[in-house]
Every structure is written in C-alpha cells, then in structure tokens.
Design a protein around this motif. Structure first.
Motif, PDB file in Angstrom:
ATOM      1  N   SER A   1       0.389   9.323  11.309  1.00  0.00           N
ATOM      2  CA  SER A   1      -0.729   9.733  10.469  1.00  0.00           C
ATOM      3  C   SER A   1      -1.390  10.996  11.003  1.00  0.00           C
TER       4      SER A   1
ATOM      5  N   GLU B   1      -4.017   4.304  -1.542  1.00  0.00           N
ATOM      6  CA  GLU B   1      -5.036   4.959  -0.725  1.00  0.00           C
ATOM      7  C   GLU B   1      -4.522   5.128   0.698  1.00  0.00           C
ATOM      8  N   SER B   2      -5.126   6.050   1.422  1.00  0.00           N
ATOM      9  CA  SER B   2      -4.730   6.290   2.803  1.00  0.00           C
ATOM     10  C   SER B   2      -5.001   5.068   3.668  1.00  0.00           C
ATOM     11  N   GLY B   3      -4.085   4.803   4.603  1.00  0.00           N
ATOM     12  CA  GLY B   3      -4.241   3.681   5.511  1.00  0.00           C
ATOM     13  C   GLY B   3      -5.339   3.905   6.531  1.00  0.00           C
TER      14      GLY B   3
ATOM     15  N   SER C   1       0.103   5.736  -0.096  1.00  0.00           N
ATOM     16  CA  SER C   1      -1.004   6.656   0.164  1.00  0.00           C
ATOM     17  C   SER C   1      -1.410   7.499  -1.033  1.00  0.00           C
ATOM     18  N   SER C   2      -0.490   7.725  -1.984  1.00  0.00           N
ATOM     19  CA  SER C   2      -0.800   8.639  -3.076  1.00  0.00           C
ATOM     20  C   SER C   2      -0.252   8.137  -4.403  1.00  0.00           C
TER      21      SER C   2
ATOM     22  N   ARG D   1      -3.434   2.672   9.327  1.00  0.00           N
ATOM     23  CA  ARG D   1      -2.852   3.710  10.170  1.00  0.00           C
ATOM     24  C   ARG D   1      -3.736   3.999  11.376  1.00  0.00           C
TER      25      ARG D   1
ATOM     26  N   ARG E   1     -10.647   0.218   1.711  1.00  0.00           N
ATOM     27  CA  ARG E   1      -9.754  -0.067   0.580  1.00  0.00           C
ATOM     28  C   ARG E   1     -10.153  -1.386  -0.095  1.00  0.00           C
TER      29      ARG E   1
ATOM     30  N   ARG F   1       0.838  -1.203   0.000  1.00  0.00           N
ATOM     31  CA  ARG F   1       0.000   0.000   0.000  1.00  0.00           C
ATOM     32  C   ARG F   1       0.872   1.251   0.000  1.00  0.00           C
TER      33      ARG F   1
END
Length: 443
Positions: free
Chosen positions: A123, A39-41, A9-10, A74, A46, A7
């Motif tokens: 985070s 994607e953001s944790g 984040s961007s 996160r 997701r 994973r």
C-alpha cells in the motif's frame, strides 16, 4: 452464521470482475451472507467492514471468511486489532489463500505480522508511485482526469480545443447571461444532444481550466496555481460577471420573465431583504413586505424601475468621469511593481548567489515558478482593469445607456456596484464595489 467479506479499492476493479471473483469464492467456501466494500483498505471507516465487526459483537456471525488477509485492511495495526477482536469474541477467521491455523500461537502471530506487513508495504509503495506520478504531472502541467467539455487532450495530456465541442462551449457561455442552469441543460440536450445536469454546468463554469488555467489541489489542502497554460474559452473578466449573474439566476423560464436589473444587490434599506419585481416588472417592492405585509417590514413603498435605473446611471456616470479625470493625471507616472513580486525576485537573487546544493536548487525552481505564476496573475488583472477602463469611457455617452438591454445593464451593475438600497419615497443609495477601479491602477 458464516459471513463473507470482500473488498476492492476502486470502481474500476469492481467493474473488471475482481469483486465478482471474490464473492464467488466466498460462496463456494460456505458463506451464507456476503458483505463488500469498494474502498481503500487503509480506511477503517468502511461501512460494511464495520458491519461485520458489529455482526461478530452481537453474536450473529460465528465465522468470518475472506479470500486474503489484506481484504481486511492495509494497515498492520488495524489488521491486528481486527483479529484480536475476533479472538476475544471467539469468532473464527478463515483466510482462503493463507490458512493460519491457531492465530494465538507464536507461529500464527509471526505469519499474521508478515502478511499484514507485506500488505501495508504494498500500500505504501503504491502511494509513493502515485505521489511520484502526480508530481511528474504537475511539473509538466498535464491535466488530470477527463478533459473539460470543449477541450480534448493532446499526446502530452495537455488541454487543446475540441474540434467539435469548442464552438458549442462558446455558445454555451453566451447562454449563461440570460438563462438558468436548468433551461441551459434542456437547450443543450435538445439542440446538440448533449446531456449535462444543471449541477454539472455550474461546476463546469467555475472550473479554472475554462479560463485557461491549470490548478492542482495538494494533499496539504493548498492549491498550486498555473496561469495561462492553454487556450481559454472565457476571459477572467467575463467569468467574474457570470459568477455574479448565475448566483442570482431566476429559476423560471427567462423567455417568459424580464430579468431583474439589479439581481442580488438591490436591498430594502429598512430590513435588508431583497427588493423584488412587481407590477409586471415595472416596479420594485420589499420582498418581506410583499410576503407578510407590515408584519414582515414597515417599508411597503414601491419605486419605479425607470427611477432606479436613472439614479444608478447617474452614479455610474459621475464615477466614470471622476476615475477618467484622475486617470489622465496619472498617465505619466511610472508603474509601481507589485511588492510581493519584488520580494520574490529579491529572494531569488539571494538564493542564486549562494553555493549550489540540492535544497537550494529546489528552492530556486520553486521561486521561479511562484514569480511566473504571479506575473501571469498580474497580466490577467491588468487586462481586466484595461477592459473596465474602456467600459467607463462609454458611460458618458447617452446613447450607450439607451441602446443596452436590461441583461447588459445588469452585467454592468454587478461589475461596478456593491449594493443599492431603497429607503422609501425616492430615497435610493448606491454603493460602489470595494474592488472597483483604483485610480493608481488605471493605464
């Protein structure tokens, strides 16, 4: 099956080989299938994260491999829930950078807590930094993201005219009066070698920055508005016209078809369907009757474009004379300040009379910004009223109506009329906009 999960984040991280490095490590660790998310944790929704959970629940996955614990998420609670799920399903969790051994032991539990807590802390810290950064941007009226077409950014991240695209943007605005988004997109590509999809052109036209304003969307869903922060490509009044015109733009090539002089506002008085052009654009008929005959609408009558135009002109001329006459009576009356603005100024005076502290100082700054925004908004509205007033002055001149094109006639009608209905024979009703010029708003 040994399933790897990666994973980032961007998209920027994905393009910078961070994702490729994770995947390569998972392959070397023996993962036979690898899933990843960009994607953001902090988001538990997701797609592929939930896919590995399902693989574990169905017994397909016997081991889950990640490079670090924070790749799973996160959020401390979410990480614990995921690990508990794997434990209940007897699915082995392998973390390459932090071998935990027995996660059921007290030491394993402590280690997971520390690592998960640190991941959530990072985070939250990042979120605070972003929040402070965006607050700084808003307080200095900086523009977020890439500059709008026609603009570039100066050293303070504020919008200024682009040396080359400014003139093209101005030309682009004029195209909206007579062309569809699709034909403008083709024109832009052929003439200037600039590719913009029709949907992008629509978003560009409706962006407040085009009118010289800077708007910020807050986390709460509210919009923080700042008016006249930079040079505008289009005036507020012209934008209102184009917003109406483009909402009813004919998708066909406008070079081959005459414009509908009352697009979107000419309705059948029987079924409220649109009155469509017929007889090469010289007549109008109910669109439902045209499609389905009497089964669609009982009003099958047609009416000449010239008759409709003459009736609309008569109503607009009468309205102009009435407004101008009332306006002359009120030229000597003092202007009444907006009640909202008076209330804001009164609140500001009250706060400024109180002993100073941090909370009061912040409230004073906020009120001053609200007053400034409200005054700017009033200036824009006053300018629009003045422009409409000057237009009304020209209505009484016969040569004005004879000289304007059908496109200009449509612009005038969309500005002042709410709806025109045809009830059969020569029975036409013309209704003015609810927000047409109020007499007490005239100069």
């Amino acid at each position: 099956m040994r399933v790897g999960y990666a994973r980032v984040s961007s998209r920027h991280q994905a393009d910078s080989e961070a994702l490729d490095q994770q995947i390569a490590r998972l392959e070397r660790a023996g993962a036979t299938k690898i899933l990843y998310d960009i994607e953001s944790g902090r988001n538990d929704g997701r797609k592929n994260f939930n896919a590995i959970i399902n693989l574990a629940k169905t017994g397909v996955a016997t081991e889950i491999i990640v490079t670090r614990l924070d790749r799973l998420g996160r959020n401390t609670i979410s990480i614990h829930r995921t690990i508990e799920t794997f434990q209940k399903l007897k699915v082995k969790l392998t973390i390459l950078d932090s071998p935990l051994g027995d996660t059921n032991s007290a030491f394993g539990w402590l280690t997971i807590n520390n690592i998960a807590g640190l991941a959530e802390f990072e985070s939250r810290l990042l979120s605070e930094r972003v929040s402070h950064g965006t607050a700084y941007y808003r307080s200095n009226l900086k523009y977020f993201g890439f500059a709008l077409f026609g603009y570039t950014k100066d050293e303070n991240s504020k919008l200024i005219p682009h040396p080359e695209n400014w003139a093209i943007a101005k030309e682009l605005i004029s195209q909206f009066y007579t062309n569809s988004f699709g034909s403008i997109s083709r024109w832009l590509a052929v003439t200037h070698n600039i590719k913009m999809y029709p949907s992008s052109l629509r978003n560009w036209l409706h962006n407040p920055a085009l009118r010289g304003h800077t708007f910020y969307k807050l986390k709460s869903g509210d919009v923080e508005r700042h008016y006249n922060t930079h040079e505008a490509i289009i005036t507020e009044a012209d934008y209102q016209d184009l917003a109406k015109i483009t909402a009813h733009t004919n998708k066909k090539d406008p070079a081959k078809f005459k414009p509908h002089i009352l697009a979107g506002i000419f309705k059948c008085g029987t079924c409220n369907a649109a009155m469509t052009k017929t007889k090469a654009g010289k007549m109008f008929q109910c669109s439902q009757y045209t499609k389905f005959g009497k089964a669609g609408c009982s009003n099958g009558k047609v009416i000449a474009k010239s008759i409709v135009k003459a009736e609309v002109i008569k109503v607009l001329v009468d309205y102009a004379e009435e407004v101008l006459s009332e306006g002359r009576k009120r030229t000597q009356e003092p202007a009444i300040e907006n009640e909202v603005l008076v209330t804001l100024k009164h609140q500001l005076q009250t706060l400024e009379s109180l002993p100073s502290n941090h909370a009061i100082d912040l409230a004073i700054i906020d009120l001053k910004q609200q007053i400034k925004n409200h005054e700017k908004h009033s200036e824009v509205r006053d300018f629009t009223v003045e422009e409409d007033f000057l237009m009304l002055k020209s209505f009484s001149h016969a040569d004005f109506w004879e000289s304007i094109s059908d496109t200009t006639f449509k612009v005038v009608c969309l500005r002042f009329l709410k709806v025109v209905t045809f009830n059969g024979a020569r029975d036409i009703s013309v209704f003015l906009n609810d927000n047409s010029l109020a007499y007490n708003s005239l100069p």
